[in-house]
Design an enzyme around this catalytic site. Sequence first.
Site, short mmCIF file in Angstrom:
data_model
loop_
_atom_site.label_atom_id
_atom_site.label_comp_id
_atom_site.label_asym_id
_atom_site.label_seq_id
_atom_site.Cartn_x
_atom_site.Cartn_y
_atom_site.Cartn_z
N ASP A 1 5.70 -57.21 -1.84
CA ASP A 1 5.15 -57.60 -3.14
C ASP A 1 6.35 -58.02 -3.98
O ASP A 1 7.09 -57.19 -4.50
CB ASP A 1 4.42 -56.40 -3.75
CG ASP A 1 4.00 -56.63 -5.19
OD1 ASP A 1 4.34 -57.69 -5.77
OD2 ASP A 1 3.35 -55.73 -5.76
N HIS B 1 2.43 -50.99 -7.13
CA HIS B 1 1.46 -51.59 -8.05
C HIS B 1 0.11 -51.62 -7.34
O HIS B 1 0.03 -51.67 -6.12
CB HIS B 1 1.93 -53.01 -8.39
CG HIS B 1 1.12 -53.72 -9.42
ND1 HIS B 1 -0.09 -54.31 -9.12
CD2 HIS B 1 1.34 -53.96 -10.73
CE1 HIS B 1 -0.57 -54.89 -10.21
NE2 HIS B 1 0.28 -54.70 -11.20
N CYS C 1 -0.79 -50.60 -14.13
CA CYS C 1 -1.43 -50.82 -12.82
C CYS C 1 -0.64 -50.12 -11.71
O CYS C 1 -0.51 -50.64 -10.59
CB CYS C 1 -1.57 -52.31 -12.52
SG CYS C 1 -2.73 -53.17 -13.60
N GLN D 1 7.68 -58.79 -9.11
CA GLN D 1 8.77 -58.47 -10.04
C GLN D 1 10.13 -58.91 -9.52
O GLN D 1 11.00 -59.29 -10.30
CB GLN D 1 8.79 -56.97 -10.32
CG GLN D 1 7.54 -56.44 -10.98
CD GLN D 1 7.28 -57.05 -12.35
OE1 GLN D 1 8.19 -57.50 -13.03
NE2 GLN D 1 6.02 -57.07 -12.75
N LYS E 1 4.71 -64.83 -13.47
CA LYS E 1 5.85 -63.95 -13.68
C LYS E 1 7.18 -64.66 -13.46
O LYS E 1 8.24 -64.09 -13.73
CB LYS E 1 5.74 -62.73 -12.76
CG LYS E 1 4.55 -61.83 -13.09
CD LYS E 1 4.58 -60.56 -12.29
CE LYS E 1 3.28 -59.78 -12.43
NZ LYS E 1 3.04 -59.27 -13.79
#
Length: 474
Positions: free
Chosen positions: A219, A135, A389, A222, A245
């Site tokens: 990251d 991303h 993105c 998600q 999220k």
Amino acid sequence: MTLLSESPSVPAESFRGDAGPGPLAEVVGAGLEVPLVTGRAVRYVNLDYAASAPALRAVADQVTELLPLYSSVHRGAGYASAVCTSAYEAARATVASFIGARRDDVVIFTRNTTDALNLLASAVPGPVVHLDIEHHANLLPWRARGARVAGARVTGTGARAVEARETWRDTLRAVSDELARTPAALLSVTGASNVTGECLPLDELAGLAHAVGARIAVDGAQLVPHRRVDLAASGVDYLAFSGHKIYAPFGAGVLVGRGDWLDAAPPYLAGGGAVRQVGLDDTDWAAAPARHEGGTPNVVGAVALAAACRFIDSLPGGAVEAHERSLTDRLVSGLAAIDGVRPLRLWPGSADQERIGVVSFTVDGWPAQHVAQYLSAEHGIGVRDGRFCAHPLLARLTTPSAVPDGAAVRASLGLGSRAADVDRLIAALAALRAQGPSWAYADAADGFAPRPDPRVLPGWLAGGPSGQPSPCAG
């Protein structure tokens, strides 16, 4: 109200006979009804969790309880300020426990994952290695430090992009080779792709980084809402994720990890709260986390994020995975049954690859934006369209001849998802492929918005009664 499954535009045979799983948790807006261009209203099907998840009811209730006591945190003598200070610091401890932080790890509240990774980028003391599937939040901060894409020249302190290979095992070998080839301070990778939902083996990647003296950052935007992460057990040095999220959309994110780099870095936001002492000619900066939390912090966001962590932690072990796996399998098999719908995968031949409930696809003959507008306008389904993105990854996964704009449609699942949501999407896509839309749409220049679009904004937003312009009119 007529249910969408009863609509003549959606063939009943497209729906599966079994009821399948219902929602695993109550989310705010679960019963929301939205207008269609046909004049009917239907229950909204939210398949856009990967962009922003709705608030858990437990999170909203916690925020409602806090608001009467809202006050600025730290150094306040009033009762409300003391309560909020306690709540803010307790939220820090809750987040640390939720992701298995080590005793000496630092928890810094940020705005979101992008903010957290930019903060980390300001603290990394050397070159960074990352994959080309990331991303933009895990690409652009390193580029700002002097990055390059695969095959380009390294500039400044530099960052090196490793191209994902045909299998995840080959990808790990490529990462290992790159780390061995040139010294690096940090390996930064996604925990789960926001395009394909495929997960990376973080413990193995941590081992590769540590073997050459590098650290690893993840990251987790998600991954964290869908799978348990344990920093201490996995060896991950830094983790970033977002409240919006993980069912806490109140403006907070977090960076958790080892404190030495963060203590040595310049303050991320110079201002009050980040200091021990200020003179006219010099400043004694505080240690992390205060060092990087200048200004009045978002106590509501932090408390909401902690409430989400507590709720997810309270669910039975494996419940989230089982719920999501059932729905994802249903979605993938349903898409496979529709001719011309093409799911995107990084490693399609890897049957053992763990994945979360994020599935992106293209539809032959229909631009992604047109598909998304059709699903919303005629079926009350919310999905995401575009390049998510992750432009370099979409360029790899789509072919210019078939998908000129490199865009796709993404359906994503969460705790509030149910089998009926998946079935509604599959039926709507089958109808699109079989007979096309039943409404007229503008051309690409106007974003394929329905024409006319009789849907109206809520009265409270439009500033008046019905009859205001459509929220989708472009």
